[in-house]
Design a protein around this motif. Structure first.
Motif, short mmCIF file in Angstrom:
data_model
loop_
_atom_site.label_atom_id
_atom_site.label_comp_id
_atom_site.label_asym_id
_atom_site.label_seq_id
_atom_site.Cartn_x
_atom_site.Cartn_y
_atom_site.Cartn_z
N THR A 1 0.81 -1.21 0.00
CA THR A 1 0.00 0.00 0.00
C THR A 1 0.85 1.27 0.00
N THR B 1 -5.99 -10.50 -5.97
CA THR B 1 -6.14 -11.34 -4.79
C THR B 1 -7.59 -11.57 -4.38
N ASP C 1 2.10 -4.42 -9.44
CA ASP C 1 1.88 -4.91 -8.08
C ASP C 1 1.77 -6.44 -8.18
N LYS D 1 2.22 -12.81 1.43
CA LYS D 1 1.51 -13.86 0.67
C LYS D 1 2.46 -14.98 0.27
C1 LIG Z 1 -2.36 -7.86 -0.07
C2 LIG Z 1 -2.24 -6.98 -1.26
C3 LIG Z 1 -1.98 -5.61 -1.15
C4 LIG Z 1 -1.91 -4.90 0.18
O1 LIG Z 1 -0.73 -5.21 0.79
P1 LIG Z 1 -0.26 -4.52 2.15
O2 LIG Z 1 1.08 -5.14 2.33
O3 LIG Z 1 -1.26 -4.90 3.19
O4 LIG Z 1 -0.20 -3.08 1.93
C5 LIG Z 1 -1.83 -4.89 -2.30
N1 LIG Z 1 -1.92 -5.46 -3.50
C6 LIG Z 1 -2.17 -6.78 -3.65
C7 LIG Z 1 -2.26 -7.37 -5.01
C8 LIG Z 1 -2.34 -7.58 -2.52
O5 LIG Z 1 -2.60 -8.88 -2.67
#
Ligand SMILES: *Cc1c(COP(=O)(O)O)cnc(C)c1O
Length: 360
Positions: free
Chosen positions: A77, A152, A172, A196
């Protein structure tokens, strides 16, 4: 109690081998008489840990020499802000493709810093697919194109890399990094939160083509300047030391599985187990277009919200944790990241079959 199968979208499962090694080294890392958590980030021992993590990561992903790897904090984020603060510095314009919740958040944040164009969106179809190249409305003057390669929450994945000419792609990859090989040279910048596929929350990995760093918008905080982070090798301040160490263990685990090619075969097989059952099932069905379905997050529904709740509840009681879907999609979601063993997916499919028999 034994370990359960945790289908959480993140933070999510870590490989048992990694947790065991970490626990073995918890009190006394490599005869230092201390835990990695207790070490100075400037110490020689820790310097070796971060250097080794960097080189294993570079090798694992095949990252070319003109790219830097950064170990930062603030989650994916914070990259929603850091990317425009550093990259919206030529034309001040960027293209964003909205394919779900996170890409929408990234877009909204970027609008604070420049002129942001929505280059494509599948919102009208509840993000059940990825736009095709033809549907993208790209600007050759954009400073970059932003996309989220694995969605996600919605369970979709980009199966192609858009052609953008000389416009760098910013991706991302939080929920798919290290799940399969990636041609890094096709991207200008890749970022991912660790929780993840890489390790504990608190670490964010950024892979950036060197020439993209160096300029920032006025007022950019020092911590959010890629060139400062590059110059200080992720140690302008204290980096997330323990998370980096766990990432090193995860990379060693991946090497033993045959690297990203090996991991991809395992992931493909796991996802196929679920998707092929979803295709033959009369009760459950996938919520996304067949061509775009994710190998990491498998979303499905029965079509009856009460039955969905019943399923999630019964699954939980049988040791399949966190299969309830995100509220934006409803139904169920099984996140089957790298560390979810094949047996976990096989057991879930067995349970789904039984549930179908009893509830048809
Ligand atoms: C989980 C996720 C985020 C958010 O991640 P944070 O580390 O909580 O900021 C952003 N983009 C994707 C694709 C995600 O899966």
């Amino acid at each position: 109690m034994d370990r359960i199968y945790n289908f959480s979208a993140g933070p999510s499962m870590l490989p048992v081998e990694v947790l065991k090694k970490a626990s073995k080294e918890m009190l006394n890392y490599n005869n230092t008489g201390m835990s990695v958590m207790e070490m100075s980030h400037r110490s020689k021992v820790y310097g070796e840990i971060i250097k080794e993590t960097e080189s294993r990561f570079r090798k694992m992903m095949g990252i070319p020499d003109n790219y830097k790897i950064l170990f930062l904090q603030g989650g994916a984020t914070l990259q929603f802000s850091m990317v425009p603060m550093n990259l919206l510095t030529k034309s001040g314009m960027a293209d964003y493709v909205i394919t779900g919740n996170f890409s929408k958040k990234a877009y909204e944040e970027a609008t604070k810093y420049g002129k942001i164009n929505i280059a494509g969106s599948t919102k009208n179809e509840n993000f059940s697919r990825i736009p095709t190249q033809k549907e993208l409305n790209l600007d050759i003057n954009a400073d970059y194109l932003h996309l989220c390669t694995n969605n996600t929450i919605y369970g979709t994945t980009w199966k192609y890399i858009p052609k953008t000419g000389s416009v760098p792609i910013v991706a991302d990859m939080s929920s798919c990094i290290l799940s399969e090989p990636v041609d890094v040279s096709k991207y200008g910048l890749i970022y991912a939160g660790a929780q993840k596929n890489m390790g504990p929350a608190g670490l964010t990995v950024v892979i950036i083509r060197e020439d993209l760093a160096g300029k920032t918008l006025p007022g950019t905080p020092v911590m959010l300047d890629y060139s400062i982070q590059i110059k200080n090798e992720s140690m302008y301040n204290t980096p997330p030391t323990y998370g980096i160490y766990i990432l090193k263990l995860v990379l060693e685990w991946l090497e033993d599985l045959g690297g990203l090619e090996g991991m991809k075969e395992i992931n493909k097989n796991k996802a196929n187990l679920l998707y092929s059952y979803l295709e033959e099932s009369k009760l459950f069905k996938s919520t996304v277009s067949k061509d775009d379905r994710s190998m990491m997050n498998v979303t499905f529904i029965t079509g009856d919200a009460d039955l969905d709740s019943k399923f999630a509840k019964e699954a939980e009681s049988k040791g399949f944790a966190n299969v309830k879907g995100h509220r934006a999609v409803g139904g169920m979601r099984a996140s089957i990241y790298n560390a979810m063993p094949t047996e976990g997916v096989e057991a879930l499919v067995e349970f789904m079959k039984e549930f179908e028999m009893k509830n048809r």
